[in-house]
Enzyme design. Sequence first.
Site, PDB file in Angstrom:
ATOM      1  N   ASP A 259      10.614  45.179  39.802  1.00  0.00           N
ATOM      2  CA  ASP A 259      11.177  44.036  40.530  1.00  0.00           C
ATOM      3  C   ASP A 259      10.091  43.094  41.046  1.00  0.00           C
ATOM      4  O   ASP A 259      10.171  41.885  40.902  1.00  0.00           O
ATOM      5  CB  ASP A 259      12.083  44.511  41.690  1.00  0.00           C
ATOM      6  CG  ASP A 259      11.409  45.526  42.626  1.00  0.00           C
ATOM      7  OD1 ASP A 259      10.253  45.924  42.369  1.00  0.00           O
ATOM      8  OD2 ASP A 259      12.047  45.927  43.617  1.00  0.00           O
TER       9      ASP A 259
ATOM     10  N   ASP B 110       3.327  43.675  44.395  1.00  0.00           N
ATOM     11  CA  ASP B 110       2.845  43.226  45.689  1.00  0.00           C
ATOM     12  C   ASP B 110       1.376  43.641  45.816  1.00  0.00           C
ATOM     13  O   ASP B 110       0.492  42.955  45.315  1.00  0.00           O
ATOM     14  CB  ASP B 110       3.757  43.850  46.751  1.00  0.00           C
ATOM     15  CG  ASP B 110       3.496  43.365  48.166  1.00  0.00           C
ATOM     16  OD1 ASP B 110       2.992  42.264  48.333  1.00  0.00           O
ATOM     17  OD2 ASP B 110       3.818  44.106  49.110  1.00  0.00           O
TER      18      ASP B 110
ATOM     19  N   ARG C  77      20.488  44.464  48.608  1.00  0.00           N
ATOM     20  CA  ARG C  77      20.216  44.573  47.177  1.00  0.00           C
ATOM     21  C   ARG C  77      21.223  43.803  46.321  1.00  0.00           C
ATOM     22  O   ARG C  77      20.905  43.363  45.229  1.00  0.00           O
ATOM     23  CB  ARG C  77      20.282  46.038  46.727  1.00  0.00           C
ATOM     24  CG  ARG C  77      19.142  46.896  47.187  1.00  0.00           C
ATOM     25  CD  ARG C  77      19.126  48.211  46.409  1.00  0.00           C
ATOM     26  NE  ARG C  77      18.323  49.217  47.068  1.00  0.00           N
ATOM     27  CZ  ARG C  77      16.998  49.309  46.966  1.00  0.00           C
ATOM     28  NH1 ARG C  77      16.326  48.449  46.239  1.00  0.00           N
ATOM     29  NH2 ARG C  77      16.338  50.251  47.610  1.00  0.00           N
TER      30      ARG C  77
HETATM   31  P1  IMP Z   1       3.232  47.476  45.700  1.00  0.00           P
HETATM   32  O1  IMP Z   1       2.894  48.887  45.394  1.00  0.00           O
HETATM   33  O2  IMP Z   1       2.649  47.022  47.009  1.00  0.00           O
HETATM   34  O3  IMP Z   1       2.887  46.522  44.565  1.00  0.00           O
HETATM   35  O4  IMP Z   1       4.766  47.426  46.003  1.00  0.00           O
HETATM   36  C1  IMP Z   1       5.713  47.263  45.065  1.00  0.00           C
HETATM   37  C2  IMP Z   1       7.060  47.662  45.649  1.00  0.00           C
HETATM   38  O5  IMP Z   1       7.180  47.241  47.006  1.00  0.00           O
HETATM   39  C3  IMP Z   1       8.147  46.945  44.899  1.00  0.00           C
HETATM   40  O6  IMP Z   1       8.620  47.730  43.848  1.00  0.00           O
HETATM   41  C4  IMP Z   1       9.181  46.736  45.972  1.00  0.00           C
HETATM   42  O7  IMP Z   1      10.035  47.840  46.002  1.00  0.00           O
HETATM   43  C5  IMP Z   1       8.436  46.681  47.277  1.00  0.00           C
HETATM   44  N1  IMP Z   1       8.251  45.289  47.748  1.00  0.00           N
HETATM   45  C6  IMP Z   1       7.128  44.552  47.777  1.00  0.00           C
HETATM   46  N2  IMP Z   1       7.340  43.318  48.260  1.00  0.00           N
HETATM   47  C7  IMP Z   1       8.666  43.255  48.535  1.00  0.00           C
HETATM   48  C8  IMP Z   1       9.525  42.211  49.030  1.00  0.00           C
HETATM   49  O8  IMP Z   1       9.134  41.060  49.313  1.00  0.00           O
HETATM   50  N3  IMP Z   1      10.839  42.542  49.160  1.00  0.00           N
HETATM   51  C9  IMP Z   1      11.336  43.770  48.850  1.00  0.00           C
HETATM   52  N4  IMP Z   1      10.580  44.759  48.362  1.00  0.00           N
HETATM   53  C10 IMP Z   1       9.247  44.508  48.205  1.00  0.00           C
HETATM   54 MG    MG Z   2      11.153  49.204  45.831  1.00  0.00          MG
END
Ligand code: IMP
Ligand code: MG
Length: 172
Positions: A98, A101, A163
């Site tokens: 999705d 980040d 969601r």
């Molecule tokens: P990462 O490991 O920091 O790249 O995080 C990725 C996961 O964090 C994604 O799969 C999302 O589930 C969650 N996430 C990151 N940013 C957001 C946001 O703005 N809204 C909702 N979920 C987020």
């Molecule tokens: Mg997630």
Amino acid sequence: MVDNLRVFLTSEQIQRRIQEMGAQIDADYPEGPIYLIAILKGAFIFLADLSRAIKTPSRIEFMGISSYGKGKTSSGEVKLTKDLDVSIEGHHVLIVEDIVDSGVTLNYLMSVIKQRKPKSVKVATLLDKPDRRLRQVDVAYTGFQIPDEFVVGYGLDYAEDYRCLKDICILA
Ligand code: IMP
Ligand code: MG
């Protein structure tokens, strides 16, 4: 729920972009099957639309990873909550996410998937917040690059809420 939501991407904008992504994926994969591995739960709606925008024969699998607690910031801890039920050895894998980040989740997942000897592995993400990257990840297909805002809807949640919104909204 009376939280402050502001529409950021409409369902029409999302659908248009996903059709373009599907066409690009078709052009890049002359033969299937492509194993579309969606990361639960956030990617489930994106998977449903992207898989139908791809004409190359595809198979659907799921993995569960959690790196977030109930808040808006990463715990930094990655946990495999659901593994694949099938072998992906020798197959094309496209991870369907999705949002990227910090990159911590995908960085971990890529290493897990690569150990299983797929023929190829790439990432398709609907959203990317490049400003927040802590770990490097190669993303082959990105729907939209977005600023550092917390977004919900179209599969994305805040503490399991929102969601099922059709649009992607900024949660203030
Ligand atoms: P990462 O490991 O920091 O790249 O995080 C990725 C996961 O964090 C994604 O799969 C999302 O589930 C969650 N996430 C990151 N940013 C957001 C946001 O703005 N809204 C909702 N979920 C987020
Ligand atoms: Mg997630």
